[in-house]
Design an enzyme around this catalytic site. Structure first.
Site, PDB file in Angstrom:
ATOM      1  N   ASN A  33       1.027  -1.143   0.045  1.00 33.51           N
ATOM      2  CA  ASN A  33      -0.102  -0.048  -0.106  1.00 33.51           C
ATOM      3  C   ASN A  33       0.831   1.375  -0.016  1.00 33.51           C
ATOM      4  O   ASN A  33       0.233   2.450   0.113  1.00 33.51           O
ATOM      5  CB  ASN A  33      -1.007   0.186   1.310  1.00 33.51           C
ATOM      6  CG  ASN A  33      -0.365   0.036   2.511  1.00 33.51           C
ATOM      7  OD1 ASN A  33       0.821   0.347   2.595  1.00 33.51           O
ATOM      8  ND2 ASN A  33      -0.901  -0.043   3.652  1.00 33.51           N
ATOM      9  N   ASP A  51      -4.322  -2.453  -0.433  1.00 30.59           N
ATOM     10  CA  ASP A  51      -4.298  -2.711   0.992  1.00 30.59           C
ATOM     11  C   ASP A  51      -5.015  -3.991   1.480  1.00 30.59           C
ATOM     12  O   ASP A  51      -5.871  -4.317   0.725  1.00 30.59           O
ATOM     13  CB  ASP A  51      -4.982  -1.358   1.641  1.00 30.59           C
ATOM     14  CG  ASP A  51      -4.512  -1.304   3.085  1.00 30.59           C
ATOM     15  OD1 ASP A  51      -3.725  -0.343   3.296  1.00 30.59           O
ATOM     16  OD2 ASP A  51      -4.959  -2.164   3.963  1.00 30.59           O
ATOM     17  N   PHE A  73       5.343  -9.247   4.618  1.00 32.70           N
ATOM     18  CA  PHE A  73       6.451  -8.379   5.272  1.00 32.70           C
ATOM     19  C   PHE A  73       5.544  -7.066   5.502  1.00 32.70           C
ATOM     20  O   PHE A  73       6.373  -6.203   6.014  1.00 32.70           O
ATOM     21  CB  PHE A  73       7.521  -8.155   4.186  1.00 32.70           C
ATOM     22  CG  PHE A  73       8.428  -9.252   3.823  1.00 32.70           C
ATOM     23  CD1 PHE A  73       9.140  -9.660   4.656  1.00 32.70           C
ATOM     24  CD2 PHE A  73       8.155  -9.822   2.692  1.00 32.70           C
ATOM     25  CE1 PHE A  73      10.172 -10.636   4.215  1.00 32.70           C
ATOM     26  CE2 PHE A  73       8.696 -10.900   2.138  1.00 32.70           C
ATOM     27  CZ  PHE A  73       9.527 -11.342   3.143  1.00 32.70           C
ATOM     28  N   ALA A  74       4.296  -7.051   5.333  1.00 33.42           N
ATOM     29  CA  ALA A  74       3.554  -5.658   5.590  1.00 33.42           C
ATOM     30  C   ALA A  74       3.013  -5.362   6.861  1.00 33.42           C
ATOM     31  O   ALA A  74       1.840  -4.942   7.253  1.00 33.42           O
ATOM     32  CB  ALA A  74       2.437  -5.681   4.438  1.00 33.42           C
ATOM     33  N   TYR A 141       3.468  -4.667  19.787  1.00 34.02           N
ATOM     34  CA  TYR A 141       4.009  -5.361  18.848  1.00 34.02           C
ATOM     35  C   TYR A 141       4.371  -6.743  18.897  1.00 34.02           C
ATOM     36  O   TYR A 141       3.808  -7.386  17.988  1.00 34.02           O
ATOM     37  CB  TYR A 141       5.333  -4.506  18.536  1.00 34.02           C
ATOM     38  CG  TYR A 141       6.058  -5.000  17.284  1.00 34.02           C
ATOM     39  CD1 TYR A 141       5.746  -5.108  16.115  1.00 34.02           C
ATOM     40  CD2 TYR A 141       7.251  -5.826  17.531  1.00 34.02           C
ATOM     41  CE1 TYR A 141       6.501  -5.848  14.996  1.00 34.02           C
ATOM     42  CE2 TYR A 141       7.990  -6.309  16.520  1.00 34.02           C
ATOM     43  CZ  TYR A 141       7.712  -6.338  15.135  1.00 34.02           C
ATOM     44  OH  TYR A 141       8.420  -6.967  14.263  1.00 34.02           O
TER      45      TYR A 141
END
Ligand code: UFG
Length: 328
Positions: A33, A51, A73-74, A141
């Site tokens: 994106n 996206d 990896f996003a 995270y």
């Protein structure tokens, strides 16, 4: 020729992965994106700007393309921000990733490589950290990544979706050919910041805490070269394509370097004196994170090629010198 969908392929790790896949004769489709990636970092492959929130577009993509495996990896990756904006992190790293997995299941695509992290382990109870280490993340995270690992176990059981979770320690360095490198905005990682200070692009590097229980008082991390990291992904992909079962591996060199050691090696590599400031501890930083990557070595046949910190920093420096010029 197998087709690999690389989600987040315009970012730091994704773009290096795309280059490696191309070199191995895979057909690559990048979905990004561009919130943190760069169009010109996608060297090769087909770039689709989109996206993971767009379920319809995802469904269409999997209908139109014959995809053999997906690499993801996003994710958002900043620990500090994740604690302040859990909404943003759960939405992107969990909800949108779930959209991707559901679109895969619907289309019958059953191979997935997931970027996980050392942050799933939390404060280390022992080092080096192997796969048996308790998983008690201490920030949002890390929790988002651990949730995905659990989701993947359930999706394997229920839907036969096979995955490999790769828990990165500290990804660092740059493409040895100098075509790609680390470009985060804002940059928060130690090695690029140290090199930006060396190049005069920032006034100094601030050392976050010097009262840790380590030989020189600064935090110790296990830096792994981006190409070695991508090589591990390639090996994991090949295993999945050959019918291997789901797995999870810790990825690092098994050797830790302190913040001060990183700065010393950077001075050696650059031949420059790097301005250093001493600062407070950064919240949520464990004193020492070092991987035990024996399992990845044994099961994947993975052998890091650029294990020397000096090489990692030299490649990052090569990138900083050419890329730094373009951004001033
Ligand atoms: N550091 C400084 N000054 C800086 C930046 C970093 O002293 O300006 C120190 C940090 O305190 C830490 C070390 O340098 O001790 C490395 O910090 P990074 O931010 O480069 O990397 P982290 O170890 O914090 O984070 C990495 C990944 C995260 C991941 C985490 C745990 O970037 O995505 O490892 O897996 F969550």
């Amino acid at each position: 020729m197998k087709t690999i969908l690389v989600v987040g392929g315009a970012g730091y790790i994704g773009s290096h992965m795309v280059k490696k896949l191309q070199a191995q004769q895979y057909r690559v489709i990048v979905l990004d994106n561009l919130s943190a990636g760069f169009v010109d970092a996608v060297i090769g492959g087909e770039l689709l700007v989109g996206d993971l929130a767009d379920k319809k577009a995802l469904q269409q993509l999997f209908q139109e393309q014959q995809i053999d495996a997906v690499m993801h990896f996003a994710a958002h990756i900043q620990v500090g921000e994740s604690n302040q904006r859990p909404d943003k992190y759960y939405d992107n790293n969990v909800v949108r990733t779930l959209n991707l997995l559901n679109a895969m299941v619907e289309a019958g695509v059953k191979r997935f490589i997931f970027s996980s992290t050392a942050a799933i382990f939390g404060e280390p109870q022992y080092v080096p950290i192997d796969e048996k280490h308790p998983q008690q993340p201490i920030n949002t995270y890390g929790r988002t990544k651990l949730m995905l690992e659990h989701i993947l176990q359930d999706y394997d059981r229920a839907f036969g979706l096979k995955s490999v979770c790769l828990r990165y320690f500290n990804a660092a360095g740059a493409d040895p050919d100098g075509q790609l490198g680390e470009r985060h905005d804002p940059e928060t990682h130690l090695i690029p910041l140290v090199l930006q200070a060396a190049a005069g692009r920032r006034p100094a590097i601030t050392v976050f805490g010097q009262d840790y229980d380590t030989p020189d008082g600064t935090c110790i991390r296990d830096y792994i070269h981006i190409n070695d990291l991508c090589q591990a992904h390639l090996l994991a992909l090949e295993q999945l394509l050959n019918g291997a079962d789901s797995a999870a591996y810790n990825l690092g060199n098994g050797e830790g370097f302190s913040v001060k050691q990183v700065i010393d090696v950077a001075e050696e590599v650059t031949g420059l004196k790097i301005p250093v400031q001493m600062g407070e501890r950064r919240e949520g930083d464990p004193a020492r994170l070092v991987a035990d990557a024996q399992q990845a070595r044994q099961a994947l046949g993975w052998k890091p090629q650029y294990a020397e910190l000096k090489t990692i920093i030299a490649h990052a420096w090569q990138w900083e010198q050419q890329y730094g010029k373009t951004v001033g």
